[in-house]
Scaffold this motif. Structure first.
Motif, mmCIF file in Angstrom:
data_model
loop_
_atom_site.group_PDB
_atom_site.id
_atom_site.type_symbol
_atom_site.label_atom_id
_atom_site.label_comp_id
_atom_site.label_asym_id
_atom_site.label_seq_id
_atom_site.Cartn_x
_atom_site.Cartn_y
_atom_site.Cartn_z
ATOM 1 N N SER A 31 0.844 -1.195 0.000
ATOM 2 C CA SER A 31 0.000 0.000 0.000
ATOM 3 C C SER A 31 0.878 1.244 0.000
ATOM 4 O O SER A 31 1.952 1.267 0.603
ATOM 5 N N MET A 32 0.385 2.279 -0.689
ATOM 6 C CA MET A 32 1.117 3.537 -0.764
ATOM 7 C C MET A 32 0.121 4.682 -0.734
ATOM 8 O O MET A 32 -0.946 4.594 -1.363
ATOM 9 N N PRO A 33 0.417 5.747 0.007
ATOM 10 C CA PRO A 33 -0.466 6.922 -0.016
ATOM 11 C C PRO A 33 -0.631 7.450 -1.433
ATOM 12 O O PRO A 33 0.356 7.583 -2.176
ATOM 13 N N LEU A 34 -1.853 7.764 -1.818
ATOM 14 C CA LEU A 34 -2.126 8.209 -3.179
ATOM 15 C C LEU A 34 -1.415 9.523 -3.494
ATOM 16 O O LEU A 34 -1.002 9.759 -4.631
ATOM 17 N N ASP A 35 -1.237 10.375 -2.476
ATOM 18 C CA ASP A 35 -0.611 11.670 -2.721
ATOM 19 C C ASP A 35 0.896 11.570 -2.933
ATOM 20 O O ASP A 35 1.557 12.561 -3.226
ATOM 21 N N THR A 57 -14.920 3.211 -11.619
ATOM 22 C CA THR A 57 -15.046 3.845 -10.299
ATOM 23 C C THR A 57 -16.064 3.111 -9.440
ATOM 24 O O THR A 57 -15.820 2.846 -8.244
ATOM 25 N N GLU A 58 -17.219 2.756 -10.019
ATOM 26 C CA GLU A 58 -18.246 2.024 -9.271
ATOM 27 C C GLU A 58 -17.737 0.651 -8.858
ATOM 28 O O GLU A 58 -18.027 0.171 -7.763
ATOM 29 N N SER A 59 -16.970 -0.003 -9.750
ATOM 30 C CA SER A 59 -16.423 -1.318 -9.439
ATOM 31 C C SER A 59 -15.437 -1.243 -8.276
ATOM 32 O O SER A 59 -15.440 -2.095 -7.371
ATOM 33 N N ILE A 60 -14.582 -0.199 -8.294
ATOM 34 C CA ILE A 60 -13.601 -0.046 -7.213
ATOM 35 C C ILE A 60 -14.295 0.277 -5.894
ATOM 36 O O ILE A 60 -13.856 -0.160 -4.813
ATOM 37 N N LYS A 61 -15.393 1.010 -5.944
ATOM 38 C CA LYS A 61 -16.165 1.290 -4.722
ATOM 39 C C LYS A 61 -16.626 -0.002 -4.067
ATOM 40 O O LYS A 61 -16.619 -0.137 -2.835
ATOM 41 N N GLN A 62 -17.040 -0.969 -4.891
ATOM 42 C CA GLN A 62 -17.580 -2.213 -4.366
ATOM 43 C C GLN A 62 -16.500 -3.235 -4.022
ATOM 44 O O GLN A 62 -16.585 -3.923 -3.000
ATOM 45 N N ARG A 89 -7.004 7.494 -11.494
ATOM 46 C CA ARG A 89 -8.042 8.525 -11.592
ATOM 47 C C ARG A 89 -9.298 8.122 -10.812
ATOM 48 O O ARG A 89 -9.928 8.962 -10.168
ATOM 49 N N ALA A 90 -9.659 6.834 -10.907
ATOM 50 C CA ALA A 90 -10.837 6.357 -10.182
ATOM 51 C C ALA A 90 -10.629 6.465 -8.666
ATOM 52 O O ALA A 90 -11.539 6.851 -7.921
ATOM 53 N N ALA A 91 -9.423 6.157 -8.209
ATOM 54 C CA ALA A 91 -9.107 6.264 -6.780
ATOM 55 C C ALA A 91 -9.204 7.712 -6.309
ATOM 56 O O ALA A 91 -9.700 8.003 -5.215
ATOM 57 N N GLN A 92 -8.749 8.639 -7.152
ATOM 58 C CA GLN A 92 -8.882 10.059 -6.830
ATOM 59 C C GLN A 92 -10.347 10.468 -6.743
ATOM 60 O O GLN A 92 -10.746 11.218 -5.849
ATOM 61 N N GLU A 93 -11.155 9.978 -7.678
ATOM 62 C CA GLU A 93 -12.573 10.314 -7.714
ATOM 63 C C GLU A 93 -13.282 9.820 -6.453
ATOM 64 O O GLU A 93 -14.127 10.521 -5.883
ATOM 65 N N ILE A 94 -12.929 8.635 -6.008
ATOM 66 C CA ILE A 94 -13.564 8.057 -4.821
ATOM 67 C C ILE A 94 -13.052 8.721 -3.545
ATOM 68 O O ILE A 94 -13.767 8.834 -2.545
ATOM 69 N N GLY A 95 -11.799 9.194 -3.595
ATOM 70 C CA GLY A 95 -11.209 9.799 -2.403
ATOM 71 C C GLY A 95 -10.402 8.820 -1.579
ATOM 72 O O GLY A 95 -10.259 8.993 -0.352
#
Length: 354
Positions: A31-35, A57-62, A89-95
């Motif tokens: 694991s690595m911090p996204l920032d 993005t929806e898939s990563i949420k689930q 990009r999807a990880a950024q969108e989800i936060g």
């Protein structure tokens, strides 16, 4: 429908050199911090389908990120993204605060090659970026600039066509000699040196059209396309390189996935920019089929031709008619002279002559 590509994009047959010496997690995820992850200055992929990105993005949420991002260390604590920008990009969108990564020590060349291969083997890559990506990969493998690659490919194609033609002609000549039995047994078995024509063709150094570095370049080109498994290099030269000569407005529509390549080539036939842009917008908005596009373009050409030629035809017909009228004998016929007089009155009325 797009062709099926490999389901293991990071296991392409194309060799990408990298050095993982001294890295504790060179082959495993952590694991690595996204920032701490930054995007590269040059990214081979420029367009991302918003709908496909939304679904990811929806898939990563689930389910979370199932395939780790590939990064390489920079100075300090930062790491540069090599592969996995859609997941980033999807990880950024989800936060998300952290993402799984694999860290590899890659130089600029290896990182860009790996990013290119990863993108080229994706299902949703549009034909423009795919073509540009292949050119970049060939440039890296050949040690040339991107601008030098298309002329090289065309030259290799010409050389191959020449070789094919010469071989075909020589084979025909050999068969002809065999049929005619032109060489006697004594001549064929004598001490005089024989000139094996087929042997000369097999030996490229005896070919007057042979270029010293062509064989090496051809092997590299063939290796790249075999490794990607997308198409042959001959098909790429014939069907893909002409794509990059399309007008920029058409290329942009292709990049964004609004238009298929066959439709783009048809619309590019419209020479005037404003007419082409308007037609392109209508074709996309109404989702015209290729046959509808061709029919409408044909109708536009016919209408333009009629507008341009009708006035000229009328003038030519009038000039021809008046010339014949002057030489005609109808002036001595009272009835026909009255008809002419009526026509003259109508013409004078049309032109405003009293």
């Amino acid at each position: 429908m797009r062709r099926t590509k490999t389901t293991q994009p990071l296991k392409s047959k194309i060799e990408v050199p990298w050095d993982t010496t001294g890295l504790s997690n060179a082959g495993s995820a952590q694991s690595m911090p996204l920032d701490q992850i930054v995007l590269p200055a040059t990214q081979p992929r420029r367009y991302f389908d918003p709908e496909a990105l939304k679904q990811l993005t929806e898939s990563i949420k689930q389910h979370g990120i199932l395939q780790p991002l590939l990064v390489r260390p920079l100075d300090g604590e930062k790491h540069e993204l090599v592969a996995g920008e859609r997941r980033y990009r999807a990880a950024q969108e989800i936060g998300l605060k952290e993402v799984p990564v694999v860290i590899r020590q890659l130089d600029d060349n290896a990182a860009f090659q790996l990013a290119l291969i990863e993108n080229l083997l994706r299902e949703d890559l549009n034909p423009v970026e795919e073509t540009e990506g292949i050119l970049h990969l060939l440039a890296l493998k050949l040690g040339r600039s991107v601008e030098e690659v298309p002329p090289l490919l065309y030259r290799l194609q010409r050389l191959q066509n020449k070789t094919s033609t010469v071989t075909h002609n020589v084979m025909g000549a050999v068969e002809s000699d065999s049929d005619n039995n032109a060489i006697s047994e004594d001549e064929s078995e004598g001490d005089k040196p024989t000139h094996n024509v087929m042997g000369e063709i097999e030996n490229p150094n005896l070919d007057p059209n042979h270029e010293p570095f062509a064989d090496t370049d051809l092997k590299i080109v063939e290796g790249v396309f075999e490794g990607l498994g997308l198409m042959t290099w001959g098909s790429f030269v014939k069907n893909r390189l002409p794509l990059l000569n399309l007008p920029e407005d058409i290329l942009e529509a292709l990049r964004q996935g609004f238009l298929e390549y066959t439709k783009a080539r048809a619309i590019a036939q419209i020479p005037k920019l404003d007419e082409r842009v308007a037609f392109l917008e209508q074709a996309i908005a109404h989702n015209w089929s290729l046959s509808e596009i061709r029919q409408r373009i044909s109708e536009k050409k016919a209408a333009a031709s009629t507008v341009n030629t009708e006035p000229k035809n009328y003038k030519e017909r009038f000039t021809t008619a008046t010339t014949k009228l002057k030489k005609s004998r109808i002036w001595s016929d009272p009835k026909k002279r009255k008809q002419i007089e009526k026509l003259l009155v109508q013409l004078e009325a049309l032109t405003g002559v009293e």
